[in-house]
Write a protein that holds these residues in place. Structure first.
Motif, PDB file in Angstrom:
ATOM      1  N   GLY A 132       1.014  -1.094   0.191  1.00 33.12           N
ATOM      2  CA  GLY A 132       0.025   0.231   0.352  1.00 33.12           C
ATOM      3  C   GLY A 132       1.129   0.987  -0.108  1.00 33.12           C
ATOM      4  O   GLY A 132       0.360   2.214  -0.359  1.00 33.12           O
ATOM      5  N   ASP A 133       2.435   1.254   0.767  1.00 34.81           N
ATOM      6  CA  ASP A 133       2.386   2.463   1.032  1.00 34.81           C
ATOM      7  C   ASP A 133       3.886   2.540  -0.508  1.00 34.81           C
ATOM      8  O   ASP A 133       4.043   0.865  -0.696  1.00 34.81           O
ATOM      9  N   LEU A 134       4.353   4.169  -0.107  1.00 33.71           N
ATOM     10  CA  LEU A 134       5.176   3.919  -2.176  1.00 33.71           C
ATOM     11  C   LEU A 134       6.653   2.900  -0.850  1.00 33.71           C
ATOM     12  O   LEU A 134       6.664   3.451   0.114  1.00 33.71           O
ATOM     13  N   LEU A 135       7.318   3.035  -2.020  1.00 30.92           N
ATOM     14  CA  LEU A 135       9.948   2.634  -1.117  1.00 30.92           C
ATOM     15  C   LEU A 135       9.991   3.903  -0.714  1.00 30.92           C
ATOM     16  O   LEU A 135       8.940   4.295  -1.419  1.00 30.92           O
ATOM     17  N   PRO A 136      10.055   3.732  -0.054  1.00 24.43           N
ATOM     18  CA  PRO A 136      11.330   4.843   0.641  1.00 24.43           C
ATOM     19  C   PRO A 136      11.848   5.829  -0.507  1.00 24.43           C
ATOM     20  O   PRO A 136      12.350   5.529  -2.063  1.00 24.43           O
ATOM     21  N   ASN A 137      11.404   7.215  -0.509  1.00 25.46           N
ATOM     22  CA  ASN A 137      12.035   7.970  -1.532  1.00 25.46           C
ATOM     23  C   ASN A 137      12.386   7.513  -2.814  1.00 25.46           C
ATOM     24  O   ASN A 137      12.840   8.508  -3.686  1.00 25.46           O
ATOM     25  N   SER A 138      10.414   7.544  -3.070  1.00 30.85           N
ATOM     26  CA  SER A 138      10.215   7.136  -4.509  1.00 30.85           C
ATOM     27  C   SER A 138       9.083   6.766  -5.129  1.00 30.85           C
ATOM     28  O   SER A 138       8.331   7.511  -3.878  1.00 30.85           O
ATOM     29  N   THR A 139       8.772   6.764  -6.304  1.00 28.68           N
ATOM     30  CA  THR A 139       6.918   6.677  -6.308  1.00 28.68           C
ATOM     31  C   THR A 139       6.969   5.406  -6.892  1.00 28.68           C
ATOM     32  O   THR A 139       5.960   5.096  -8.081  1.00 28.68           O
ATOM     33  N   GLU A 140       7.829   4.452  -6.247  1.00 30.42           N
ATOM     34  CA  GLU A 140       7.176   2.736  -6.974  1.00 30.42           C
ATOM     35  C   GLU A 140       7.161   1.756  -5.977  1.00 30.42           C
ATOM     36  O   GLU A 140       6.849   2.762  -4.386  1.00 30.42           O
ATOM     37  N   ARG A 141       6.414   1.155  -5.872  1.00 30.01           N
ATOM     38  CA  ARG A 141       5.634   0.437  -4.716  1.00 30.01           C
ATOM     39  C   ARG A 141       5.969  -1.843  -4.791  1.00 30.01           C
ATOM     40  O   ARG A 141       5.890  -1.429  -6.146  1.00 30.01           O
ATOM     41  N   ALA A 142       6.227  -2.204  -4.170  1.00 30.89           N
ATOM     42  CA  ALA A 142       6.798  -3.131  -4.027  1.00 30.89           C
ATOM     43  C   ALA A 142       5.390  -4.534  -4.114  1.00 30.89           C
ATOM     44  O   ALA A 142       4.558  -4.291  -3.363  1.00 30.89           O
ATOM     45  N   VAL A 143       5.441  -5.528  -5.132  1.00 33.88           N
ATOM     46  CA  VAL A 143       4.561  -5.771  -5.090  1.00 33.88           C
ATOM     47  C   VAL A 143       5.527  -7.568  -5.527  1.00 33.88           C
ATOM     48  O   VAL A 143       6.466  -7.676  -5.968  1.00 33.88           O
ATOM     49  N   THR A 144       5.232  -8.175  -3.502  1.00 33.71           N
ATOM     50  CA  THR A 144       5.560  -9.408  -3.536  1.00 33.71           C
ATOM     51  C   THR A 144       4.817 -10.504  -4.563  1.00 33.71           C
ATOM     52  O   THR A 144       3.944 -10.738  -4.339  1.00 33.71           O
ATOM     53  N   VAL A 145       5.160 -11.828  -5.111  1.00 33.01           N
ATOM     54  CA  VAL A 145       4.895 -12.523  -5.166  1.00 33.01           C
ATOM     55  C   VAL A 145       6.376 -14.150  -4.637  1.00 33.01           C
ATOM     56  O   VAL A 145       7.164 -13.939  -4.776  1.00 33.01           O
ATOM     57  N   SER A 146       4.954 -15.045  -4.377  1.00 37.48           N
ATOM     58  CA  SER A 146       5.882 -16.087  -3.437  1.00 37.48           C
ATOM     59  C   SER A 146       5.167 -17.307  -4.248  1.00 37.48           C
ATOM     60  O   SER A 146       3.508 -17.169  -4.836  1.00 37.48           O
ATOM     61  N   GLY A 147       5.175 -18.739  -4.183  1.00 38.20           N
ATOM     62  CA  GLY A 147       5.717 -19.574  -4.823  1.00 38.20           C
ATOM     63  C   GLY A 147       6.629 -20.359  -5.417  1.00 38.20           C
ATOM     64  O   GLY A 147       7.700 -20.248  -4.759  1.00 38.20           O
ATOM     65  N   VAL A 148       6.133 -21.500  -5.922  1.00 30.88           N
ATOM     66  CA  VAL A 148       7.450 -21.627  -6.347  1.00 30.88           C
ATOM     67  C   VAL A 148       7.468 -21.488  -7.597  1.00 30.88           C
ATOM     68  O   VAL A 148       6.852 -20.735  -8.749  1.00 30.88           O
ATOM     69  N   PRO A 149       8.678 -21.679  -8.314  1.00 33.66           N
ATOM     70  CA  PRO A 149       9.340 -21.246  -9.627  1.00 33.66           C
ATOM     71  C   PRO A 149       8.433 -21.162 -10.659  1.00 33.66           C
ATOM     72  O   PRO A 149       7.731 -19.879 -11.420  1.00 33.66           O
ATOM     73  N   ASP A 150       8.082 -22.209 -11.134  1.00 31.54           N
ATOM     74  CA  ASP A 150       6.774 -22.316 -12.601  1.00 31.54           C
ATOM     75  C   ASP A 150       5.593 -21.750 -12.108  1.00 31.54           C
ATOM     76  O   ASP A 150       5.108 -20.824 -12.559  1.00 31.54           O
ATOM     77  N   THR A 151       5.095 -21.213 -10.644  1.00 31.17           N
ATOM     78  CA  THR A 151       3.536 -20.803 -10.695  1.00 31.17           C
ATOM     79  C   THR A 151       4.714 -18.906 -10.552  1.00 31.17           C
ATOM     80  O   THR A 151       3.695 -18.258 -11.045  1.00 31.17           O
ATOM     81  N   ILE A 152       5.774 -18.719  -9.937  1.00 29.82           N
ATOM     82  CA  ILE A 152       6.359 -17.411 -10.106  1.00 29.82           C
ATOM     83  C   ILE A 152       6.442 -16.564 -11.831  1.00 29.82           C
ATOM     84  O   ILE A 152       5.936 -15.386 -11.790  1.00 29.82           O
ATOM     85  N   ILE A 153       6.785 -17.722 -12.763  1.00 35.89           N
ATOM     86  CA  ILE A 153       7.405 -17.381 -14.129  1.00 35.89           C
ATOM     87  C   ILE A 153       6.274 -16.647 -14.565  1.00 35.89           C
ATOM     88  O   ILE A 153       5.814 -16.036 -15.458  1.00 35.89           O
ATOM     89  N   GLN A 154       4.673 -17.372 -14.097  1.00 37.62           N
ATOM     90  CA  GLN A 154       3.463 -17.338 -14.814  1.00 37.62           C
ATOM     91  C   GLN A 154       2.734 -16.365 -14.470  1.00 37.62           C
ATOM     92  O   GLN A 154       2.445 -15.169 -15.250  1.00 37.62           O
ATOM     93  N   CYS A 155       3.386 -15.609 -12.951  1.00 38.34           N
ATOM     94  CA  CYS A 155       3.230 -15.035 -12.517  1.00 38.34           C
ATOM     95  C   CYS A 155       3.418 -13.361 -13.193  1.00 38.34           C
ATOM     96  O   CYS A 155       2.750 -12.701 -13.663  1.00 38.34           O
ATOM     97  N   VAL A 156       4.563 -13.200 -13.215  1.00 32.11           N
ATOM     98  CA  VAL A 156       5.215 -12.400 -13.504  1.00 32.11           C
ATOM     99  C   VAL A 156       4.677 -11.805 -14.624  1.00 32.11           C
ATOM    100  O   VAL A 156       5.470 -10.982 -15.546  1.00 32.11           O
ATOM    101  N   ARG A 157       5.062 -13.595 -15.767  1.00 28.23           N
ATOM    102  CA  ARG A 157       4.523 -13.129 -16.966  1.00 28.23           C
ATOM    103  C   ARG A 157       3.358 -12.430 -17.456  1.00 28.23           C
ATOM    104  O   ARG A 157       3.284 -11.279 -17.895  1.00 28.23           O
TER     105      ARG A 157
END
Length: 159
Positions: A93-118
């Protein structure tokens, strides 16, 4: 091996930014290789024996102006991505410090992460960032810097 250009930010702080650039295929090959390497490292016990599939977590850094498209109306888009990939996805919900960007955390086994990042990349490619983006640079927090400065000032020179 991926044909992507990969850079890792300088610094001696706990966080560093890995930037992957290249063709879409090259970037996904690199993300795939990184995710499988992380799984391999996390799955090895202290004696080197494999202890099973540990979930891998990646934190993506995305301009805040694109996060609305990623979340979608009433959370519909992010829910669709979670359901179709099986990955856990959390947009900070919050911006990363001193930036206009936010973190998006993706978790799982590699196959699911790769599909999610796509899927995340497909969404953000369709909605370019609005306005200027101030990139996040990890580093020591202001409190740590002040504490270090106070400690240095409090020392007496030898002799």
């Amino acid at each position: 091996q991926s044909s992507a250009r990969i850079t890792i930010s300088e610094g001696c702080c706990p966080e560093r930014i890995t930037t992957i650039t290249g063709s879409t295929d090259a970037v996904f090959r690199a993300v795939s290789m990184i995710a499988f390497k992380l799984e391999e490292d996390l799955g090895a016990g202290s004696d080197g024996a494999t202890v099973g599939r540990a979930p891998v977590t990646l934190r993506l850094v995305i301009p805040a102006s694109q996060c609305g498209s990623l979340i979608g109306k009433a959370g519909a888009k992010i829910r669709e991505i979670r359901e179709s990939t099986g990955a856990q996805v959390q947009v900070a919900g919050d911006l990363l410090p001193n930036s206009t960007e936010r973190a998006v955390t993706v978790s799982g086994v590699p196959d699911t992460i790769i599909q999610c990042v796509r899927q995340i990349c497909a969404v953000i490619l369709e909605s370019p960032p609005k306005g200027a983006t101030i990139p996040y640079h990890p580093g020591l927090s202001l409190g740590t810097i002040l504490l270090s400065a106070n400690q240095v000032r409090g020392r007496r020179p030898p002799g």
